[in-house]
Structures are given as structure tokens and as C-alpha cells.
Motif scaffolding. Structure first.
Motif, mmCIF file in Angstrom:
data_model
loop_
_atom_site.group_PDB
_atom_site.id
_atom_site.type_symbol
_atom_site.label_atom_id
_atom_site.label_comp_id
_atom_site.label_asym_id
_atom_site.label_seq_id
_atom_site.Cartn_x
_atom_site.Cartn_y
_atom_site.Cartn_z
ATOM 1 N N UNK A 1 -1.981 3.135 -8.055
ATOM 2 C CA UNK A 1 -0.666 3.356 -8.636
ATOM 3 C C UNK A 1 -0.441 4.825 -8.975
ATOM 4 N N UNK A 2 -1.535 5.555 -9.280
ATOM 5 C CA UNK A 2 -1.384 6.961 -9.646
ATOM 6 C C UNK A 2 -0.774 7.760 -8.492
ATOM 7 N N UNK A 3 -1.120 7.372 -7.255
ATOM 8 C CA UNK A 3 -0.552 8.016 -6.065
ATOM 9 C C UNK A 3 0.951 7.790 -5.979
ATOM 10 N N UNK A 4 1.347 6.539 -6.204
ATOM 11 C CA UNK A 4 2.766 6.203 -6.143
ATOM 12 C C UNK A 4 3.519 6.980 -7.223
ATOM 13 N N UNK A 5 2.893 7.095 -8.395
ATOM 14 C CA UNK A 5 3.519 7.828 -9.493
ATOM 15 C C UNK A 5 3.804 9.259 -9.082
ATOM 16 N N UNK A 6 2.822 9.891 -8.430
ATOM 17 C CA UNK A 6 3.018 11.296 -8.063
ATOM 18 C C UNK A 6 4.095 11.451 -7.014
ATOM 19 N N UNK A 7 4.122 10.537 -6.067
ATOM 20 C CA UNK A 7 5.181 10.585 -5.053
ATOM 21 C C UNK A 7 6.542 10.435 -5.728
ATOM 22 N N UNK A 8 6.646 9.484 -6.656
ATOM 23 C CA UNK A 8 7.926 9.244 -7.322
ATOM 24 C C UNK A 8 8.354 10.457 -8.145
ATOM 25 N N UNK B 1 0.842 -1.187 0.000
ATOM 26 C CA UNK B 1 0.000 0.000 0.000
ATOM 27 C C UNK B 1 0.873 1.231 0.000
ATOM 28 N N UNK B 2 0.317 2.322 -0.447
ATOM 29 C CA UNK B 2 1.004 3.602 -0.372
ATOM 30 C C UNK B 2 0.072 4.532 0.379
ATOM 31 N N UNK B 3 0.540 5.037 1.514
ATOM 32 C CA UNK B 3 -0.317 5.824 2.396
ATOM 33 C C UNK B 3 -1.556 5.013 2.755
ATOM 34 N N UNK B 4 -2.737 5.554 2.539
ATOM 35 C CA UNK B 4 -3.931 4.918 3.073
ATOM 36 C C UNK B 4 -4.491 3.853 2.150
ATOM 37 N N UNK B 5 -5.075 2.865 2.769
ATOM 38 C CA UNK B 5 -5.687 1.797 1.989
ATOM 39 C C UNK B 5 -6.853 2.324 1.160
ATOM 40 N N UNK B 6 -7.479 3.404 1.588
ATOM 41 C CA UNK B 6 -8.627 3.924 0.842
ATOM 42 C C UNK B 6 -8.214 4.419 -0.528
ATOM 43 N N UNK C 1 9.933 1.069 -0.517
ATOM 44 C CA UNK C 1 8.911 0.472 -1.379
ATOM 45 C C UNK C 1 9.537 -0.030 -2.685
ATOM 46 N N UNK C 2 10.348 0.834 -3.317
ATOM 47 C CA UNK C 2 10.955 0.454 -4.596
ATOM 48 C C UNK C 2 11.921 -0.713 -4.426
ATOM 49 N N UNK C 3 12.543 -0.791 -3.254
ATOM 50 C CA UNK C 3 13.462 -1.881 -2.950
ATOM 51 C C UNK C 3 12.776 -3.231 -3.184
#
Lengths: 333, 333
Positions: free
Chosen positions: A238-245, A229-234, A293-295
Motif C-alpha cells: 500500500x505504501x507504493x500506491x500511497x506514493x503514486x497517489x 496489484x500496483x506495478x510489480x507483484x514483488x 485502480x481507484x475506480x
């Protein structure tokens, strides 16, 4: 993160639907990998993507039913990678820039290949290794196969190679065959009705694309038991992870070029092409959480590949942490 | 778009604050551009970024106060571009790969330069042109300047060059000096308190970065009268444009490399470096609305440059619409 995908709030508690995953229960899974030495027994004109020979080798062998099914399945994010044939470090396939020049393998000259998969059984790799060796007829001529290495890992074990104990903050990704990423991976899983999202091939390995694809592949190939998960389960998106990256990662150096591969011929006789990027790139990963996460995510892409058409050897990438250069005069990276 | 920047909802009706813009009223603005021929009167060792000679030329001339102020201002998105000196198509600056080799200009050998700015007065370009010509002393030696071309445009007139009448859907961007874009441009204008956003130099021209920077530059350099919006005014944010560009735009082809430039020396004697990308890239722009927006935004970056350090000639880019190739066998782009 302070950015959100508006419509994903319709999932108050996100659980990936089983039919999306292709994994029907939350049982334990294993990641298997075989390295093969494939020797043509006579001079052979290889198909434009030489992985097709490896595929027919799999289908010509008495492999278990689940493997046969995986090889023949046509769906995104499938948990199978069948590599091109390699001669040393060179992957054998026809880029359109080399069109016309056929790929030839000489009799007796050994080539290398790799098959990776997700299995429900810890002994899957050994079963497969046991039936793959020996002489087989393929549509491209007879070949002799030796299984040189077989390996099984649990998803929990997956970590990137590193000179230190874990992430160093500098990530290197090398693509030995073109990586085909499309902009769809950046879009929330459920776009609003009526939204027309074009399927565009993206030709630069921007951090967001790489991270988003790896995130989706992990969750789709490994299913609910191993879901990350990235941040909240709600907002398991993947779009969230993209923005963080895109914000916490940046390129340090690269040598890249776009390349088009002939992957077959359509019903009408038209060539089917795939266009992607090749070469290498190094990134600075500034967020420790993103690095952890990327690891894991990229360790899976090291075996299953990155991007579309992994089942025919595209997206054969190798990611690893490398030592940061201690360069006093480097610009603020 | 179905993606949003959560915190920007704190602006129910967004009006850019005047101090952010550096433009205090909604008066009419003009975009001026001068092309200069600069001839050193004796053999000259140029500074590592030759634009510094052009800057001192401006300051050595009786230019109007507003121009002097612009040249000396140190703020982001400032409405001024001072190019490097060019010898033909080659911009004169020291990349770190050429460190040690000094840049030399021969006596009598003419070089080219370009100065672009936003002015409050339609006659600003002529006033400037009138005072810039002739012989001047600079810290790098005496030079003779001829103003070869002066041009004034209103923001409404700005459009990209195109072989057709307007956007063709295929965009080409060429960078003649390194373009320095940072990940900050992708972040909502007002991140939540406590969010630590690293300033990372991004070295690939991903569509989102290019579009977001151009969007911010337009709104900051041209102010409220000419402000462009993306979707709703309640979310007037470059991050939105970036996300749209990431989904509706994709690379078609490119030839790119990262490059580091020595831009000066800090107080401690340490070299100050800027790292960015150079080369060319073509994009497919699949959204007609996005294409119309970029048609205007990138026309401004064609004169004012793209990215950080435009005031010393970095980000000297040329964007244009080109004819799409009618290639039947091209992959689904």
C-alpha cells in the motif's frame, strides 16, 4: 514508479498470508448491502454512536453464524460495515463538541441504516434480509425494522458512479461520518525490526492515505482471488500506491473539518474517542492507471466504508467521478 | 527510515550542484529581514497582489545590485520574500471569490510590508534599510516609506519560537496568504528519464509536502555550507524527509480553505492564477529527530515564506511550537 519500499524486496513473490486476510481460500466472494428502516417503538435515548443500536439489532435477530461472528470480530480491515442511524442525511452520533446533549429518537419516527458485508454465498443478502425484519428488543428499547433494499454484487462489478463511461479524472469524496486514518497505512507491511512506528490519527484526506487504505481494505477483505496489484507483484504494498497517489493526484477543492466522536468508555471509565475528518473534497486524478485502480478500490469503500471503526459506522463515505469543470482560467491543476 | 528513493543512489556522495543553488561558494550567509511602513500619498488602486507595489518600491530605490537581481530573478527557491501590503492582520490581495472588487488604499493610511532575503554580507540589511526610506514614485502612485525594523541572523541562529526550550512536539502553522505547494516537491531530485511528473497544485498542508518544501528551500537558498541532511548523505533528498514526516507527524486540528489568487495576466491576456491553502493547522511531531530538523527548516520559511511565488508574497506563513494540551480524554494522537 521510481520509488520503492526497501524492505519489501524480501517478498520475491508476494502472496497475502491467509491469517492476515481472514479469508482462508480463494473461493468466490460477494458484496452484500442492506438498507434498513428502523423505527423506535417508544422514545429512545440513543447511544453516542447510534450504530450500536443497529449492531444489537443484528445480534437480537436470528442472523447466520458468519454474520454474528463478523459483528463480534475485533480486527482491522474486517469486511463489515454497520452504519449509524440516519435521520435524512444526518448521521446520529455525538461529536465531543456536542457532548452532554443526548441523542434522542422519537417513537414512531423512522430512521435509516445500512449494513454491508463480504459473504461467501450469493444468497447471503437474501438470507439476512429474511431474518432482519420485524419487531426486536434492543438494550435501547424495542424497534420495528423493515428491510427496504437488499443488493448483492461481485467484486468484478464494483465501479464508482460516473457521469461518463468510467473515470472522468475528477473524483469527489464525501464523508458523512468522521473518517479515521492512521499513518500506519503508509508504512511498508513489514517494517524493519526495531522500527517504532507511532499510530497517529491523520486528519486530512491526503491522496496517499485514502488510496493506501482503500488498497489494503480491498486486498484484506477480498483475499487472493481478487487481489489487485500496483506495478510489480514483488512489491505488493500500500505504501507504493500511497506514493503514486501523492504525485499523480491533487486536491481541487474541499470543505473539511476535524471531529472527535465518543465511541465508548474504557474499562477504567475513561471515554474512548476517535478523531477523524468530515466534509467533502474533490481531487484531480492525473494518472489514468491510478484512476482505473481507484475506480474499483473506492467502489468497495463506498459500501464497506473508509478507515478505522467502520464496524460502528465511522468512515461512511461516498466517492464518485464528477464532470470536470471546463474553466479556462483555472490554475494549472 | 526503511524507505528509499531508488534513483538517488546515483549520487554516491551528494553535493548540491552550484547552479542549482544559485550560491557559488561556501561562504558565510546572512538572513536579513526588513519591516516597512508604506503610506500612499494619494488614494491608490492597488494591483491584485499588492506585493507588486512593494517590488516596484524596491526597484525605484537605489538598492544594491544583488537585491535588484534577486527581485528580478525568475527561478524556484529564490532566497527572497516580498510580502503583500498588510492592513493590520489582513493581507491585501484579490482572491477570485472577490474578483471585480478593486483593492483600494487611502491617502495617508499606513500599510505594513516585509522583505526578507539571504545575503552574503552581514551589513546587507543596514545598507538596504538606509536606502529604502523616504518618498518614492511607483506605477501605482507616490508612497512614503519608513523602515521600522531591520534584522540580520545567521542560519545557525534560526529556531522556531517556542514556549519551552526547543521543540514541544506540537507545531502550529498559520498561512496569512495562500501557500502554493506542488506534488513535484515529493519526487526524487532526478526522476528516471521518461517519467512524466505532472505539476499539480496540492491544496492540503500534508506534513510531507510542508517538510519537503522547507527542506529544499533550506538547501537551495543556503547552499553547501549550511546543508542539512536526513539520514545518509547518499540519499540527500526531500522525498525522504516527506515520507518521514508523513509517518511521524499528524494533524491535531485545523481550519483551512483553498483560495485562488489572480497573480497577473499572461501575454494572451489570460488571467494567471495561483491556487493554494490558507488558514491554520496544528501538528503533532512524534519523532524528536524530525522535530529538531523542522525547528530549523521552518524558522527559515517564517522569514522566506513557504511554497511557490514567495517573491510576490504568497506563502506568508508563521510556524511556532505551542504548548501541548494536557487533555486526558484526547484520542491517541
Amino acid at each position: 514508479m521510481f520509488i520503492c519500499a526497501q524492505y519489501s524486496s524480501v517478498y520475491p513473490s508476494w502472496v497475502p498470508p491467509a491469517e492476515v486476510l481472514g479469508v482462508l481460500s480463494d473461493e468466490a466472494l460477494y458484496i452484500g448491502e442492506l438498507r434498513l428502516r428502523v423505527t423506535p417503538l417508544r422514545d429512545t435515548v440513543l447511544p453516542p454512536v447510534s450504530s450500536k443500536l443497529v449492531k444489537s439489532l443484528l445480534l437480537a435477530s436470528p442472523v447466520p453464524g458468519w454474520m454474528r461472528e463478523l459483528v463480534e470480530a475485533r480486527r482491522g480491515y474486517k469486511p463489515l460495515f454497520v452504519s449509524m442511524l440516519y435521520r435524512g442525511r444526518r448521521a446520529l452520533y455525538s461529536a465531543t463538541t456536542q457532548a452532554g446533549r443526548p441523542l434522542v429518537a422519537r417513537a414512531g419516527q423512522p430512521l435509516e441504516a445500512r449494513v454491508a458485508f463480504v459473504a461467501h454465498d450469493a444468497s447471503a443478502a437474501w438470507e439476512l434480509a429474511a431474518v432482519l425484519g420485524g419487531r426486536r428488543e434492543t438494550p435501547y428499547g424495542p424497534v420495528e425494522t423493515v428491510v427496504e433494499e437488499a443488493r448483492i454484487q461481485t467484486p468484478e462489478q464494483l465501479r464508482l458512479p460516473s457521469p461518463a463511461d468510467g473515470p472522468t479524472g475528477v473524483l469527489r469524496v464525501e464523508a458523512r461520518t468522521p473518517v479515521v486514518l492512521t499513518s500506519k497505512v503508509l508504512v511498508a507491511t513489514e517494517p524493519p525490526p526495531g522500527a517504532r512506528i507511532p499510530r497517529l490519527h491523520r486528519l486530512l484526506p491526503s491522496p496517499g492515505l485514502v488510496a493506501a487504505y482503500a488498497f489494503r481494505l480491498w486486498n484484506r477483505a477480498l483475499g487472493p482471488r481478487y487481489a489487485v496489484y500496483w506495478r510489480d507483484a514483488w512489491n505488493h504494498d500500500a505504501a507504493m500506491v500511497a506514493r503514486a497517489a501523492e504525485v499523480y493526484m491533487a486536491e481541487i477543492d474541499y470543505q473539511l473539518h476535524p471531529e472527535t466522536v465518543v465511541i465508548g468508555r474504557g474499562a477504567s471509565g475513561r471515554l474512548r474517542l476517535a478523531r477523524g475528518w468530515r466534509g467533502w473534497i474533490t481531487y484531480r486524478v492525473a494518472g489514468p492507471r491510478l484512476a482505473r485502480l481507484l475506480d474499483r478500490l473506492l467502489a468497495l469503500t463506498n459500501t464497506l466504508g473508509l478507515g478505522r471503526s467502520r464496524g460502528i459506522g465511522l468512515g461512511d463515505t461516498h466517492a464518485q467521478w464528477i464532470q470536470p469543470k471546463n474553466n479556462k482560467t483555472k490554475p494549472n491543476q
